[in-house]
Design an enzyme around this catalytic site. Structure first.
Site, PDB file in Angstrom:
ATOM      1  N   ARG A  79      41.512  15.747  17.595  1.00 33.17           N
ATOM      2  CA  ARG A  79      41.817  15.924  16.082  1.00 33.17           C
ATOM      3  C   ARG A  79      40.501  16.979  15.506  1.00 33.17           C
ATOM      4  O   ARG A  79      40.937  17.592  14.428  1.00 33.17           O
ATOM      5  CB  ARG A  79      41.789  14.630  15.354  1.00 33.17           C
ATOM      6  CG  ARG A  79      40.672  13.703  15.652  1.00 33.17           C
ATOM      7  CD  ARG A  79      40.859  12.449  15.040  1.00 33.17           C
ATOM      8  NE  ARG A  79      39.962  11.086  15.277  1.00 33.17           N
ATOM      9  CZ  ARG A  79      39.541  10.267  14.248  1.00 33.17           C
ATOM     10  NH1 ARG A  79      40.286  10.495  13.226  1.00 33.17           N
ATOM     11  NH2 ARG A  79      38.790   9.606  14.766  1.00 33.17           N
TER      12      ARG A  79
ATOM     13  N   SER B 250      41.534  11.473   8.660  1.00 33.99           N
ATOM     14  CA  SER B 250      41.865  11.146   9.859  1.00 33.99           C
ATOM     15  C   SER B 250      42.166  12.299  10.615  1.00 33.99           C
ATOM     16  O   SER B 250      42.085  12.568  11.713  1.00 33.99           O
ATOM     17  CB  SER B 250      42.945  10.182  10.238  1.00 33.99           C
ATOM     18  OG  SER B 250      42.421   8.688   9.896  1.00 33.99           O
TER      19      SER B 250
ATOM     20  N   GLU C 167      56.392   9.894   4.264  1.00 35.79           N
ATOM     21  CA  GLU C 167      56.291  10.975   5.340  1.00 35.79           C
ATOM     22  C   GLU C 167      57.553  11.642   5.346  1.00 35.79           C
ATOM     23  O   GLU C 167      57.624  12.972   5.751  1.00 35.79           O
ATOM     24  CB  GLU C 167      56.084  10.455   6.757  1.00 35.79           C
ATOM     25  CG  GLU C 167      54.793   9.819   6.829  1.00 35.79           C
ATOM     26  CD  GLU C 167      54.506   8.423   6.394  1.00 35.79           C
ATOM     27  OE1 GLU C 167      53.395   7.961   6.609  1.00 35.79           O
ATOM     28  OE2 GLU C 167      55.419   7.622   5.778  1.00 35.79           O
TER      29      GLU C 167
ATOM     30  N   PHE D 128      53.957   8.136  12.860  1.00 33.27           N
ATOM     31  CA  PHE D 128      54.855   8.492  11.318  1.00 33.27           C
ATOM     32  C   PHE D 128      55.451   9.988  11.701  1.00 33.27           C
ATOM     33  O   PHE D 128      56.215  10.248  10.644  1.00 33.27           O
ATOM     34  CB  PHE D 128      53.848   8.477  10.371  1.00 33.27           C
ATOM     35  CG  PHE D 128      53.082   6.992  10.412  1.00 33.27           C
ATOM     36  CD1 PHE D 128      53.677   5.838  10.863  1.00 33.27           C
ATOM     37  CD2 PHE D 128      51.775   6.975  10.138  1.00 33.27           C
ATOM     38  CE1 PHE D 128      53.236   4.490  11.093  1.00 33.27           C
ATOM     39  CE2 PHE D 128      51.134   5.581  10.176  1.00 33.27           C
ATOM     40  CZ  PHE D 128      51.695   4.624  10.652  1.00 33.27           C
TER      41      PHE D 128
ATOM     42  N   HIS E 171      46.503  10.860  16.686  1.00 31.09           N
ATOM     43  CA  HIS E 171      46.454   9.388  17.077  1.00 31.09           C
ATOM     44  C   HIS E 171      47.696   9.088  18.000  1.00 31.09           C
ATOM     45  O   HIS E 171      48.330   7.931  17.654  1.00 31.09           O
ATOM     46  CB  HIS E 171      46.575   8.601  15.675  1.00 31.09           C
ATOM     47  CG  HIS E 171      45.103   8.696  15.108  1.00 31.09           C
ATOM     48  ND1 HIS E 171      44.698   9.734  14.684  1.00 31.09           N
ATOM     49  CD2 HIS E 171      44.402   7.675  14.824  1.00 31.09           C
ATOM     50  CE1 HIS E 171      43.663   9.491  14.061  1.00 31.09           C
ATOM     51  NE2 HIS E 171      43.441   8.293  14.017  1.00 31.09           N
TER      52      HIS E 171
ATOM     53  N   ASP F  37      44.426  -0.147  17.180  1.00 26.49           N
ATOM     54  CA  ASP F  37      45.526  -0.171  16.153  1.00 26.49           C
ATOM     55  C   ASP F  37      46.813  -0.637  16.995  1.00 26.49           C
ATOM     56  O   ASP F  37      47.668  -1.245  16.023  1.00 26.49           O
ATOM     57  CB  ASP F  37      45.791   1.086  15.582  1.00 26.49           C
ATOM     58  CG  ASP F  37      44.853   1.605  14.617  1.00 26.49           C
ATOM     59  OD1 ASP F  37      43.954   1.000  14.714  1.00 26.49           O
ATOM     60  OD2 ASP F  37      44.674   2.880  14.028  1.00 26.49           O
TER      61      ASP F  37
ATOM     62  N   ARG G 285      42.917  10.592  18.925  1.00 27.16           N
ATOM     63  CA  ARG G 285      41.725  10.072  18.163  1.00 27.16           C
ATOM     64  C   ARG G 285      40.616  10.024  18.982  1.00 27.16           C
ATOM     65  O   ARG G 285      39.432  10.437  18.283  1.00 27.16           O
ATOM     66  CB  ARG G 285      42.247   8.300  17.874  1.00 27.16           C
ATOM     67  CG  ARG G 285      41.292   7.619  17.054  1.00 27.16           C
ATOM     68  CD  ARG G 285      41.688   6.237  17.070  1.00 27.16           C
ATOM     69  NE  ARG G 285      40.797   5.475  16.132  1.00 27.16           N
ATOM     70  CZ  ARG G 285      41.035   4.302  15.701  1.00 27.16           C
ATOM     71  NH1 ARG G 285      42.064   3.663  16.198  1.00 27.16           N
ATOM     72  NH2 ARG G 285      40.255   3.798  14.771  1.00 27.16           N
TER      73      ARG G 285
END
Length: 317
Positions: A14, A41, A62, A87, A113, A121, A171
């Site tokens: 990322r 993020s 989104e 998402f 992610h 998570d 991530r």
């Protein structure tokens, strides 16, 4: 050749995306960036600071973001949407299909992610179905780079590609290869020449495959190692050239074994040159909370798992 493949340090993919956005935005003033409340993020703060008029904070909406991106593309902009992979796909699949893919909008869906390496998570965020979902959409280009440098290169390259793109990255900090590693959409990267077995890997699993190839080399097993960063369009020529040398294959992906890289390769092999193939992937399961290393081990994506899969494929030749 394997001895020359070494880590030059660790950075998150990322972070590579953020660096790519910085580079392409300075080059092309038609690039705009949208986010669903995840600017930090997705590492786009430099873009926000430098080009506030080209930045759109949509909030946790989104589906709305995808519709807005399609509209911006209609106006000649090159919109990059940014949020977590879960998402970016599962939550908004209808909007992508109807508003972006069906009308071939020039939207770049950039998803961080992804996969098990999201870590703590847990299953609700660790999407393992996204590559399959996106590669089934007609006209959608699907890219899953392996490290910081390749993700940066991909983020730049997709601005020059006409049509919708799904760019998947992760991530955690992850081993990097050399900065001068070439990148071309749809062109696999041949990392090591071998004669006994072909290993095809994508995303974070490229590093696992490199380490596995080194372990196999200690036992006298020669690996033809191919980095498949573009899942669609798939470099069928590179895949077939490799298996015609080796006679067997392993596919490695941080994704469900159904619908992703392994399935894509299997379609090529069955239709052109059938050989034994083993799959290193998540076996029809959701993930759970844990560290990336713990999860890769538990769900069969460790270096040792790649080695075992290679030996199974060899035994089937």
């Amino acid at each position: 050749m394997l001895d020359n493949i070494k880590s030059t340090g660790k950075k998150a993919t990322r972070d590579g995306f953020g660096a790519g956005i910085d580079a392409i935005s300075a080059e092309n003033d038609q690039v705009v960036v949208l986010t669903a409340d995840l600017a930090g993020s997705l590492k786009i703060q430099n873009f926000i600071d430098n080009y506030p008029e080209r930045y759109f904070q949509i909030g946790i909406a989104e589906a709305n973001m995808m519709g807005i991106a399609a509209g911006l593309a209609n106006g000649g902009k090159i919109p990059y949407t940014t949020t977590f992979a879960n998402f970016s796909t599962g939550r908004v699949y209808d909007q992508i299909r109807q508003s972006i893919a069906y009308s071939h909008k020039n939207v770049k869906i950039c998803a961080s992610h992804a996969g098990l390496t999201l870590g703590e998570d847990g299953a609700t965020h660790q999407i393992l179905e996204d590559l399959g979902m996106m590669r089934m959409l007609p006209g959608m280009t699907v890219i899953n780079p392996c490290d910081y440098h390749q993700t940066k290169a991909a983020a730049i390259a997709i601005a020059h590609h006409d049509g919708p793109v799904y760019l998947r990255f992760g991530r955690p900090s992850w081993p990097m290869f050399t900065e001068d590693m070439p990148f071309e959409i749809g062109k696999a990267l041949h990392m090591a020449e071998g004669t006994d077995i072909s290993i095809f890997a994508t995303g974070h699993m490229v590093w696992q495959a490199v380490e596995a190839a080194k372990e196999l080399a200690k036992e006298g097993i020669s690996v033809d190692l191919v980095n498949i960063h573009t899942i669609k369009p798939l470099d069928e020529e590179a895949i077939l050239a490799s298996v015609k040398k080796t006679g067997c294959a392993v596919s490695c992906e941080e994704h469900n074994r159904m619908g992703g890289l392994g399935d894509a390769i299997a379609q090529v092999l069955t239709g052109n040159h059938p050989v034994p193939q083993e799959f290193v992937a998540v076996n029809d399961s959701f993930g759970e909370s844990g560290t990336p290393a713990e999860l890769l081990d538990k769900y069969g994506l460790s270096v040792a798992d790649v080695v075992k899969a290679a030996k199974r494929a060899l035994a089937r030749k």
